[in-house]
Structures are given as C-alpha cells and as structure tokens.
Design an enzyme around this catalytic site. Structure first.
Site, PDB file in Angstrom:
ATOM      1  N   LYS A  54       0.840  -1.205   0.000  1.00  0.00           N
ATOM      2  CA  LYS A  54       0.000   0.000   0.000  1.00  0.00           C
ATOM      3  C   LYS A  54       0.874   1.255   0.000  1.00  0.00           C
ATOM      4  O   LYS A  54       0.613   2.201  -0.744  1.00  0.00           O
ATOM      5  CB  LYS A  54      -0.945   0.003   1.211  1.00  0.00           C
ATOM      6  N   GLN A  98      -4.938  -1.332   9.565  1.00  0.00           N
ATOM      7  CA  GLN A  98      -4.883  -2.679   8.989  1.00  0.00           C
ATOM      8  C   GLN A  98      -5.488  -3.695   9.958  1.00  0.00           C
ATOM      9  O   GLN A  98      -5.092  -3.782  11.118  1.00  0.00           O
ATOM     10  CB  GLN A  98      -3.413  -3.041   8.677  1.00  0.00           C
ATOM     11  N   ASP A 121     -11.370   3.083   4.050  1.00  0.00           N
ATOM     12  CA  ASP A 121     -11.774   1.674   3.989  1.00  0.00           C
ATOM     13  C   ASP A 121     -13.296   1.555   3.952  1.00  0.00           C
ATOM     14  O   ASP A 121     -13.825   0.478   3.661  1.00  0.00           O
ATOM     15  CB  ASP A 121     -11.260   0.922   5.223  1.00  0.00           C
TER      16      ASP A 121
END
Ligand code: NAD
Length: 290
Positions: A54, A98, A121
């Site tokens: 990422k 994460q 997200d």
C-alpha cells in the site's frame, strides 16, 4: 474453456494511472499532495506485506504515505489516540487501520474513532449507513473494485439477477448494497443458505466472497453468467479463489482469475478513495476520471 478472463490487474493499473494523473490538480489546489496514513499493529506477516505494498503504491501515485507501526502490546486507548491525532492532521486525507487487530483490542471501537470523512476503507458505520440509504459514501475498496469490473464488462446492471455469496461487512454486505444501487435484483447467500447451487443458478452475476477454496462449481452457474471471485485461499502453496476456475470457464461468459482479478483492484480503489476523500473534505471539485 469459453469464458473471457476479466483482467483486474490491467484494469487496476489503468485506475492507478488515472489517480496519478489527477494528483497534480489536487496538489495545486490543496498546496500539498493527497496523504494516506496506514496503521499496522503487530507483526502479522500477511498484514506487513499488504502495508508495504500500500505504501509503495501510494508513493507511486504521487501521494504521501504515512506509515505507523505499533507493537502488539499497544493498548486500545493508545491506538485510538493515534487515530485521533491522524483525524486532526491536515496532511492526512485517508486513514486505514490494517485488520486484524490483536485480540485485546476492540476493532469496532478503533474504526468508530476514525473521522468518517477520512475513512477510506469505508468501514465506519456512518459510511456503511450512507451506502445503505443511497447517499454519497466512502465505500469499502474490494466491493467497489468488483463493481467497477462488473460495470466495465456489462455496462448497465439494471434488472440483472445478482447473487453475492458471503455477508461480511467488508465484502458481501457492501457488495450487495452497491449492486442494489445499480438496480440489480440482489440475493445475499451465506453459510445458512439452503441449496446454494440452486440459488447461484439464478444469477446473471455471481460474486463469491466466502474464503473456501473452489467451493462454487461450474455446473452451479447459469450459462453465460459473469463471475467475480473475491476469494483468496492458499492451497499447497498456490493461491486459488472461491470458484472452481476450470469448471466455471465451461459455463460462465466471463470470470476474474485468482490471482490477478479482484486482488489488484483493492489497492487501486484505496488510492482512488484517498483522493476522493481529500477532495470532498476540502470542498475541491471531484477528481476527474476516477
Ligand atoms: P468472512 O470470513 O468475513 O465471510 C465469509 C462469508 O462466507 C460469511 O458471511 C459466511 O456466511 C459465508 N460462508 C461461509 N461458508 C459458507 C458456505 N459453505 N456457503 C455459503 N456461504 C458461506 O470473509 P471476507 O472477509 O468476506 O472474505 C471472503 C474471501 O475474500 C476470503 O477468501 C478473503 O481472503 C477474500 N478477500 C479478498 C480481498 C481482496 O481481493 N483484496 C479482500 C477481502 C477479502
């Protein structure tokens, strides 16, 4: 044998290129590049790989990457304090924590602490709720990537029968909401669904997000169905999806491979969401082409 292969890797590369092309206009208006903060707690090897890729993709798109690595002994309060600092940081347009988090930390509380305007997200209940009522929202990256592939392949999804297998908050549920928003007729199947093959056989569109290697068989599919395989399963050191690829190729008209289908879309959409989140928060015009 007959199915077309939906090349998610190539589509994702094009999306990343469009994001990179839109970055200079954002930077000129904002006086800085878009910024994505990624928070990694602990040493989970798969999560470390995701976070590294990422960061690399973020920088390659001309965006700024802020990486925060915390030991798995960090407390929930300390992690939330970091999230709150990132909420206040004007250089940060997107915040991604994460998952999975260590068992001692309540991931719901951490997600709830993220400013919904920076929730790239799309996991915050405010964004899930907006998606459900059809308002502008930050949408989870994987299902949004699947929708992009479907629209690229099929154009208008209106009236099509879609079956989503899996009801997770990360993939299945937002996928179903997105398909509903496109006027598809949507069925969500899950572990308690009776006669799954018969349900799947109705579908013009099948999205499999289960986490069971090659569970969906070719003869479950309606001839000509378009199949999006979200599953990532490691079997004997090889990655396979939730769909029996060889079998499905006999019946489907198009299918995403694993790897090289949905997987690469997730990071590309994350970059897109960061750019869009920043532009929306700052009241800038919507970035073009993404
Ligand atoms: P999850 O474990 O949270 O959810 C799985 C869902 O499958 C559940 O809703 C469950 O009801 C359903 N299910 C389980 N067994 C079933 C059965 N026998 N029949 C029908 N339904 C059944 O998983 P998730 O987070 O939604 O992920 C699903 C898969 O997608 C995993 O393989 C994961 O690795 C993969 N994934 C890929 C990406 C990506 O490509 N970037 C992103 C997220 C998840």
């Amino acid at each position: 044998m007959g199915a077309d292969i939906i090349d998610g890797k190539a589509f994702a590369e094009r999306l990343r290129a469009r994001v990179a092309e839109a970055v200079p206009a954002f930077a000129a208006a904002a006086g800085r590049p878009p910024g994505l903060a990624v928070v990694l707690v602990g040493e989970d090897p798969a999560s470390q790989v995701y976070v590294r890729s990422k960061g690399k993709a973020t920088r390659a798109a001309g965006m700024e990457s802020f990486e925060h690595r915390l030991p798995d002994t960090v407390s929930e309060a300390e992690l939330i304090a970091l999230v709150e600092a990132l909420n206040r940081d004007p250089r940060v347009d997107g915040i991604l924590v994460q998952l999975p988090l260590p068992a001692a930390i309540d991931d719901k509380a951490v997600i709830a602490a993220i400013d919904p305007a920076k929730d790239v997200d799309g996991f915050h209940v405010a964004n899930a709720g907006r998606l459900a009522v059809g308002e502008e929202a930050l949408v989870p990256c994987t299902p949004l990537g699947c929708l992009m592939l479907l629209k690229d392949r099929l154009g208008d999804l209106s009236g099509l029968e879609a079956v989503v297998i899996g009801r997770s908050n990360i993939v299945g549920k937002p996928m179903a909401q997105l398909l509903l928003g496109e006027n598809a007729t949507v069925t969500i199947a899950h572990s308690r669904t009776r006669d799954l093959p018969a349900v799947v056989r109705r579908a013009d569109i099948v999205v499999a997000a289960v986490g069971r290697p090659e569970m969906v068989k070719g003869d479950w599919l309606r001839p000509g169905a378009v199949v999006i395989d979200v599953g990532i399963n490691r079997v004997d050191g090889k990655l396979v999806g939730d769909v029996d690829f060889a079998g499905a190729c006999e019946t489907a008209s198009a299918i995403t491979p694993v790897p090289g289908g949905v997987g690469p879309m997730t990071i590309a959409v994350l970059l897109r969401n960061t750019l869009v989140a920043g532009a929306t928060r700052l009241g800038l015009p919507a970035p073009e082409g993404v």
